[in-house]
Scaffold this motif. Structure first.
Motif, PDB file in Angstrom:
ATOM      1  N   GLU A  77       0.738  -1.357  -0.049  1.00 47.83           N
ATOM      2  CA  GLU A  77      -0.088   0.134   0.085  1.00 47.83           C
ATOM      3  C   GLU A  77       0.960   1.344   0.000  1.00 47.83           C
ATOM      4  OE1 GLU A  77      -3.037  -1.872   3.378  1.00 47.83           O
ATOM      5  OE2 GLU A  77      -2.862   0.510   3.261  1.00 47.83           O
ATOM      6  N   SER A  78       0.468   2.285  -0.603  1.00 54.99           N
ATOM      7  CA  SER A  78       1.243   3.552  -0.684  1.00 54.99           C
ATOM      8  C   SER A  78       0.064   4.629  -0.747  1.00 54.99           C
ATOM      9  CB  SER A  78       2.127   3.640  -1.661  1.00 54.99           C
ATOM     10  OG  SER A  78       1.808   3.598  -3.017  1.00 54.99           O
ATOM     11  N   SER A  79       0.512   5.934  -0.006  1.00 58.77           N
ATOM     12  CA  SER A  79      -0.489   6.930  -0.162  1.00 58.77           C
ATOM     13  C   SER A  79       0.049   8.276   0.147  1.00 58.77           C
ATOM     14  CB  SER A  79      -1.753   6.686   1.008  1.00 58.77           C
ATOM     15  OG  SER A  79      -1.425   6.519   2.148  1.00 58.77           O
ATOM     16  N   GLY A  80      -0.623   9.250   0.001  1.00 59.51           N
ATOM     17  CA  GLY A  80       0.081  10.647   0.085  1.00 59.51           C
ATOM     18  C   GLY A  80       1.177  10.918  -0.753  1.00 59.51           C
ATOM     19  N   ARG A  81       1.789  11.961  -0.301  1.00 59.45           N
ATOM     20  CA  ARG A  81       2.823  12.502  -1.431  1.00 59.45           C
ATOM     21  C   ARG A  81       3.864  13.515  -0.728  1.00 59.45           C
ATOM     22  NH1 ARG A  81       2.939  13.614  -7.098  1.00 59.45           N
ATOM     23  NH2 ARG A  81       3.520  15.976  -7.523  1.00 59.45           N
ATOM     24  N   PRO A 101       5.270   8.859  -2.482  1.00 53.96           N
ATOM     25  CA  PRO A 101       4.360   8.648  -1.719  1.00 53.96           C
ATOM     26  C   PRO A 101       4.932   8.927  -0.143  1.00 53.96           C
ATOM     27  CG  PRO A 101       3.926   6.932  -3.233  1.00 53.96           C
ATOM     28  CD  PRO A 101       5.023   7.923  -3.531  1.00 53.96           C
ATOM     29  N   ARG A 103       3.511   7.705   2.742  1.00 55.24           N
ATOM     30  CA  ARG A 103       3.212   6.574   3.749  1.00 55.24           C
ATOM     31  C   ARG A 103       3.177   5.227   2.828  1.00 55.24           C
ATOM     32  NH1 ARG A 103      -1.308   3.746   4.118  1.00 55.24           N
ATOM     33  NH2 ARG A 103      -1.539   2.557   6.075  1.00 55.24           N
ATOM     34  N   VAL A 104       4.124   4.052   3.298  1.00 55.26           N
ATOM     35  CA  VAL A 104       3.902   2.967   2.577  1.00 55.26           C
ATOM     36  C   VAL A 104       3.539   1.680   3.847  1.00 55.26           C
ATOM     37  CG1 VAL A 104       5.664   3.616   0.856  1.00 55.26           C
ATOM     38  CG2 VAL A 104       6.362   2.496   2.863  1.00 55.26           C
ATOM     39  N   GLU A 119       4.107  -0.331   8.888  1.00 54.05           N
ATOM     40  CA  GLU A 119       3.882   0.846   8.233  1.00 54.05           C
ATOM     41  C   GLU A 119       4.654   1.739   8.504  1.00 54.05           C
ATOM     42  OE1 GLU A 119      -0.890   0.223   9.481  1.00 54.05           O
ATOM     43  OE2 GLU A 119      -0.489   2.213   9.164  1.00 54.05           O
ATOM     44  N   GLU A 121       6.253   6.071   7.565  1.00 49.02           N
ATOM     45  CA  GLU A 121       6.117   7.458   6.957  1.00 49.02           C
ATOM     46  C   GLU A 121       7.462   8.078   6.941  1.00 49.02           C
ATOM     47  OE1 GLU A 121       2.779   8.688   9.003  1.00 49.02           O
ATOM     48  OE2 GLU A 121       3.969   9.257  10.948  1.00 49.02           O
TER      49      GLU A 121
END
Ligand code: NI
Length: 178
Positions: A77-81, A101, A103-104, A119, A121
């Protein structure tokens, strides 16, 4: 433990996809110990196996108090930037802002052979992505726009024109004085 020789930009192994590891054994654990020692001596926050010339799917990370080996790592999973400056032990003295990203979620085997999920960041997430890129033959310069990338490659070539070996010895003494 042994300090390993760093492979620099230009060494073909940095551009190969490293194959998965079939068995976690004492030989692999000794290699991982070498990776940690070499990363620490070079004052890096991460180091992938192919950066010491070994095409195996393993890397180490030490960032923000998180210190771990990751064998056959996968980002699930990855999110944000986030944009922050990156460098690389294989491209000394070259730095650039890279957007990734922020957060992974990582899944990998640890040095004990057991699967783990992490998890992460911030700097840890950045280091995981940077090292996983290495295992796919990707360097942080590849994330830049073509003009910036070309400029930095030209600077790299100029600074290393007298040293075409693509190898760099890491010494504990250098680590203390740099
Ligand atoms: Ni790197």
């Amino acid at each position: 433990m042994t300090l390993r020789t760093l492979h620099l930009l230009g060494s073909p192994v940095l551009r190969q996809r490293s194959p998965e590891i079939a068995a976690v054994d004492d030989e692999l654990r000794a290699f991982i110990a070498d990776l940690f020692e070499t990363m620490d001596a070079a004052r890096g926050v991460g180091l992938a196996a192919n950066q010491v010339g070994v095409a195996r799917r393993v890397a180490v990370v030490s960032a923000d108090g998180n210190r771990f080996a990751m064998i056959n790592p996968v980002i699930v999973e990855s999110s944000g930037r986030d944009t922050a400056e990156e460098g690389c032990l294989s491209i000394p003295d070259i730095f650039a802002d890279v957007t990734r990203p922020d957060r992974v979620v990582l899944e990998a085997l640890g040095a004990d052979g057991q699967p783990f999920r992490l998890e992460a960041e911030g700097l840890t997430a950045r280091a995981i992505q940077h090292e996983l890129d290495h295992l796919d033959g990707i360097l942080f310069l590849d994330h830049l726009g073509p003009i910036k990338r070309k400029m930095l490659l030209a600077r790299w070539k100029k600074e290393h024109r007298d040293d075409p070996s693509y190898l760099k010895q890491v010494t504990p003494e250098a680590a203390q004085t740099e």
